[in-house]
Structure formats: structure tokens, C-alpha cells
Design a protein around this motif. Sequence first.
Motif, PDB file in Angstrom:
ATOM      1  N   UNK A 356     -16.124 -34.609 -23.589  1.00  0.00           N
ATOM      2  CA  UNK A 356     -14.841 -34.648 -24.294  1.00  0.00           C
ATOM      3  C   UNK A 356     -13.730 -35.111 -23.349  1.00  0.00           C
ATOM      4  N   UNK A 357     -14.121 -35.658 -22.172  1.00  0.00           N
ATOM      5  CA  UNK A 357     -13.131 -36.055 -21.161  1.00  0.00           C
ATOM      6  C   UNK A 357     -13.625 -37.245 -20.356  1.00  0.00           C
ATOM      7  N   UNK A 358     -12.669 -38.026 -19.862  1.00  0.00           N
ATOM      8  CA  UNK A 358     -12.987 -39.183 -19.031  1.00  0.00           C
ATOM      9  C   UNK A 358     -12.003 -39.215 -17.861  1.00  0.00           C
ATOM     10  N   UNK A 363      -7.241 -35.619 -15.330  1.00  0.00           N
ATOM     11  CA  UNK A 363      -7.446 -35.206 -13.946  1.00  0.00           C
ATOM     12  C   UNK A 363      -8.674 -34.290 -13.875  1.00  0.00           C
ATOM     13  N   UNK A 364      -9.140 -34.006 -12.656  1.00  0.00           N
ATOM     14  CA  UNK A 364     -10.266 -33.095 -12.502  1.00  0.00           C
ATOM     15  C   UNK A 364      -9.943 -31.717 -13.060  1.00  0.00           C
ATOM     16  N   UNK A 365      -8.730 -31.245 -12.832  1.00  0.00           N
ATOM     17  CA  UNK A 365      -8.338 -29.936 -13.344  1.00  0.00           C
ATOM     18  C   UNK A 365      -8.361 -29.927 -14.873  1.00  0.00           C
ATOM     19  N   UNK A 366      -7.866 -31.006 -15.483  1.00  0.00           N
ATOM     20  CA  UNK A 366      -7.885 -31.087 -16.945  1.00  0.00           C
ATOM     21  C   UNK A 366      -9.309 -31.151 -17.481  1.00  0.00           C
ATOM     22  N   UNK A 367     -10.193 -31.854 -16.774  1.00  0.00           N
ATOM     23  CA  UNK A 367     -11.592 -31.947 -17.188  1.00  0.00           C
ATOM     24  C   UNK A 367     -12.260 -30.573 -17.127  1.00  0.00           C
ATOM     25  N   UNK A 368     -12.065 -29.886 -16.035  1.00  0.00           N
ATOM     26  CA  UNK A 368     -12.694 -28.575 -15.868  1.00  0.00           C
ATOM     27  C   UNK A 368     -12.092 -27.526 -16.796  1.00  0.00           C
ATOM     28  N   UNK A 370     -11.228 -28.398 -19.944  1.00  0.00           N
ATOM     29  CA  UNK A 370     -11.442 -28.933 -21.293  1.00  0.00           C
ATOM     30  C   UNK A 370     -12.265 -27.969 -22.142  1.00  0.00           C
ATOM     31  N   UNK A 371     -12.211 -28.111 -23.472  1.00  0.00           N
ATOM     32  CA  UNK A 371     -13.016 -27.235 -24.341  1.00  0.00           C
ATOM     33  C   UNK A 371     -14.504 -27.245 -24.020  1.00  0.00           C
ATOM     34  N   UNK A 372     -15.063 -28.436 -23.739  1.00  0.00           N
ATOM     35  CA  UNK A 372     -16.490 -28.525 -23.458  1.00  0.00           C
ATOM     36  C   UNK A 372     -16.851 -27.725 -22.214  1.00  0.00           C
ATOM     37  N   UNK A 373     -16.134 -27.949 -21.124  1.00  0.00           N
ATOM     38  CA  UNK A 373     -16.465 -27.275 -19.871  1.00  0.00           C
ATOM     39  C   UNK A 373     -16.138 -25.786 -19.935  1.00  0.00           C
ATOM     40  N   UNK A 374     -15.030 -25.445 -20.559  1.00  0.00           N
ATOM     41  CA  UNK A 374     -14.662 -24.032 -20.680  1.00  0.00           C
ATOM     42  C   UNK A 374     -15.691 -23.269 -21.504  1.00  0.00           C
ATOM     43  N   UNK A 375     -16.118 -23.863 -22.624  1.00  0.00           N
ATOM     44  CA  UNK A 375     -17.107 -23.215 -23.480  1.00  0.00           C
ATOM     45  C   UNK A 375     -18.459 -23.123 -22.785  1.00  0.00           C
ATOM     46  N   UNK A 403     -21.827 -28.402 -28.153  1.00  0.00           N
ATOM     47  CA  UNK A 403     -21.385 -29.780 -28.420  1.00  0.00           C
ATOM     48  C   UNK A 403     -20.653 -29.868 -29.752  1.00  0.00           C
ATOM     49  N   UNK A 404     -21.219 -29.274 -30.782  1.00  0.00           N
ATOM     50  CA  UNK A 404     -20.575 -29.345 -32.095  1.00  0.00           C
ATOM     51  C   UNK A 404     -19.309 -28.492 -32.141  1.00  0.00           C
ATOM     52  N   UNK A 405     -19.319 -27.381 -31.448  1.00  0.00           N
ATOM     53  CA  UNK A 405     -18.163 -26.501 -31.458  1.00  0.00           C
ATOM     54  C   UNK A 405     -16.966 -27.042 -30.717  1.00  0.00           C
ATOM     55  N   UNK A 406     -17.193 -28.016 -29.827  1.00  0.00           N
ATOM     56  CA  UNK A 406     -16.094 -28.607 -29.053  1.00  0.00           C
ATOM     57  C   UNK A 406     -15.821 -30.055 -29.453  1.00  0.00           C
ATOM     58  N   UNK A 407     -16.494 -30.508 -30.509  1.00  0.00           N
ATOM     59  CA  UNK A 407     -16.332 -31.899 -30.994  1.00  0.00           C
ATOM     60  C   UNK A 407     -16.576 -32.914 -29.882  1.00  0.00           C
ATOM     61  N   UNK A 408     -17.547 -32.635 -29.039  1.00  0.00           N
ATOM     62  CA  UNK A 408     -17.890 -33.560 -27.957  1.00  0.00           C
ATOM     63  C   UNK A 408     -18.775 -34.678 -28.492  1.00  0.00           C
TER      64      UNK A 408
END
Length: 449
Positions: A356-358, A363-368, A370-375, A403-408
Motif C-alpha cells: 500500500x506504499x511506494x 518516506x520510510x517512516x510513513x511506509x512503516x 502504513x495500514x499494511x505494515x501496522x496491521x 491484504x483485504x483489510x488494508x486494501x493493499x
Amino acid sequence: MDIKMKTVDMGFSKAYDYLERNPEENLPKLLSMVEKLMPQKEFQNKYRLFREALEDKQSPWHKLILSLWSDIDSDIRKTAFRNFIVNAFFKWSEKQKENEAKLGFRAPWAILMDPTSACNLHCTGCWAAEYGNKLNLSFDDLDRIVEPGKELGIYMYIFSGGEPLVRREDIIALCLKHSDAMFLAFTNGTLIDSDFADDMLRVRNFVPAISVEGFESATDARRGEGTFRSVLKAVAILRQKKLPFGFSCCYTSKNTECIGSEEYFDWMIDLGAKFCWFFTYMPVGNGAPTDLMVSAEQRANMYDVIRSFRKTKPIFTIDFWNDGEYVRGCIAGGRYYFHINANGDAEPCAFIHYSDSNIHEKSLVEILSSPLFSTYRKNQPFNCNHLRPCPLLDNPDALVEIVKGTSSSSTDLASPEDVEELSEKCVEKAEMWAPVADEIWEKGHEVKI
């Protein structure tokens, strides 16, 4: 750099000089001092057990560590000691208190990244084969990963691909710029020549993990005729120049008997390998063959074999799935590492191609964060039996929910793979492995360190 870290850096030279005078006698003493400095109990235990093994002169660990003084260039050894032990472990561990207070999460220990999707080989079952030279991270892209990564305390960076050494010039440039970090590459080894080995001697902070599938017939069957001979040529160059290296082995339904044999372990050791990283085949990508997936019996055999040889063979081994008990389950999703592909998509794992991030947008902080990584991190461990750590291979429903819960979305640009279809390919193997893993766990698995 704060006062404590300056003190650590100043103490490094003295500690290393002390170690160099008599490594056999002084390394256990030095590790005893390091134990007291480690801020987290889990690392203190690891250092204690490592020190105790070194004190036993009959231990394979004792022989392996001393071989670093006989087999490895002294400048490489000193740089690796500083970058790997002091920076990638001690400084990373120290930084996590600040990260938790400031960001709400601990930064991973390592980042795995793909400089390119290009490869000079076309291995059976490899998801990168369909891309060719279509996707690349520029040097600036790679630098924008490492620079902020170090600010989070991350000093360990691993390259995969494609074949990362297709981008050897940029990799060497990155190693030179970030001389305080440690870099490792999963490589097929065919592009390692004398000139590149000289570059490794120059930068001092790059180590290859050469991929093999067994002996010549097994390796060439999956990677192409002549690949095994090219690997042997590369290994001869690395050994002649006293450069550290290891192997990366993907065990499949076709090669576990070979890879799990004593003959194979002795072969790796005789060639001079200091480590081996074991992976099991994953059917990632539409059309990936499923018949290469190992059976429960084969996976259990690899569990037994690797642990048995750890007690007798002077080579450091990691089994990516079966060693979940040592790290309390899955290490992906930014817990201890995550993956950035050649398109810049941030994925939880090298085998979980959803994002869900590129890095071109966040940024790395925003990626880490993100909903996908947090979940992903919130749901770890995915199983109370850490011999069933993976949300795909061992608990396939878990990945679908995340994956489905974070719309990844699938990061496979050529042929996006539906997460339910991917997970379905693993259901049978997960069901077969569950009772076997539970029996091992209940009987008494290895002592967790």
C-alpha cells in the motif's frame, strides 16, 4: 551522534586491538563485556550462549570464528566487526527506545531491496523472470533508502532481484558512500570476477550469498547449464582474495535429500563458506509451479538436519521458516525486516508481493506506519507455534485478511496475483505441516534464545 555512541565508537578501536592480539583467548572475554552493555535481555542471552560456545574449544562455533582470522582479509574483518556488531546490532538496538517513544514503533533490523528486476539467468519458478530489465531503482533511489534508514538505526542492507550484481557499479558506489553500513547480496554468483572481488576488497563492507540448489545437476537443472561451474569459479576467486562469502539454498521437493546431506554441508565448508541461508520454495506468481513445494516430511527433515549439523559443523546456518522459534515467529512486515522491490513498492516480505506504499511517494517512516505494515505487525505472531510462523505458507487465511483489510494491491505489474488464489496454493501444505509442527513443538523444540 550522542555521547554514548561516541564512547562506543572510541571504545571500538581499543576493543578490536585487544581482540586481534589473541582472538582465541580474548573474544570470549570481549563478548562477556558486550553482554553487560546490551540494552535488551533477548540480545544478552544470545551473546551469553555465543560466548559459552566459543569457550568450548571443541565447538564448531569456536572453529568457525577462528577461521575468520585465518581465511579473511584483516581490513575486511575489522570493518565487518564494526559495521555488523557495533552498528547493525548495538547502535540499532539502542536507537529503538527513541523510535518507540517518537514514532510508536521499532525500526526493522534490515531492509531488503531490489536494485533491478533484470537477471542474466532464467530459473524455474522465479517470479522475476517475466520482467527482464524493466524495473530499476536508481542509485539515488537506493541512497534515499539507506540515508533515512540509518537515521532510524538501520545499518544492515540486503540486495535481491533479479540479479543485483547487474547493477554492480551502483552497489559498490553505495557501499563506498555508506561505509558504516553492512551490505549483503543474494546473487547467482556468475557475475563475480576478479575485478569485482577487488572492488569488494576496496569497500570492505559487502558480502555475497551465492545461490545454489545442490550439486551440479540440481543447480544447473533449475538455473541453467554451466551455472554450477560459474559458481565454483567465483568461489575460487573470493577465497583466493580472502573475501567472506556464504551460500543461499532454496530447498524444494526435488533437492532436499541433497541439500540436507552431510556431504553437501561438508562441501560448502570445504569451499570456504562461512554461512548458509536456507529458504523453502514458495509458489509466488501466477503460473508458479506448486510441485516444487516441500512435503511436511521433507520440511521436518530439514528442521532436524540443520539443527543437528549446527552442533557439529563450522558453518553458520539460518532456516528462514523453521527458525521462527528463535525470533518468536515471523520477522517480516517491518518487525525485523521488509522488502522494497525494483519498482519501489514496499512489501512486508520478499515472498509477500502486496503493498500500500511506494518509496517514490512515501518516506520510510510513513511506509512503516502504513495500514499494511501496522496491521501486519499487530497480528504477529501469526501462530502460537513459532514453527508455523508464516501468514502465507503456514497460516494462509492470515494473509488474506491483512491484504483485504488494508486494501493493499498486488505488486506484480505483469500479472497481478489475487491474494486468495495465492493463499489457496498453500492451504494443503499448511494443513499437512500443522500436525507435524505441533508434534515437534509439544515434544520440546530448541531452547529459545
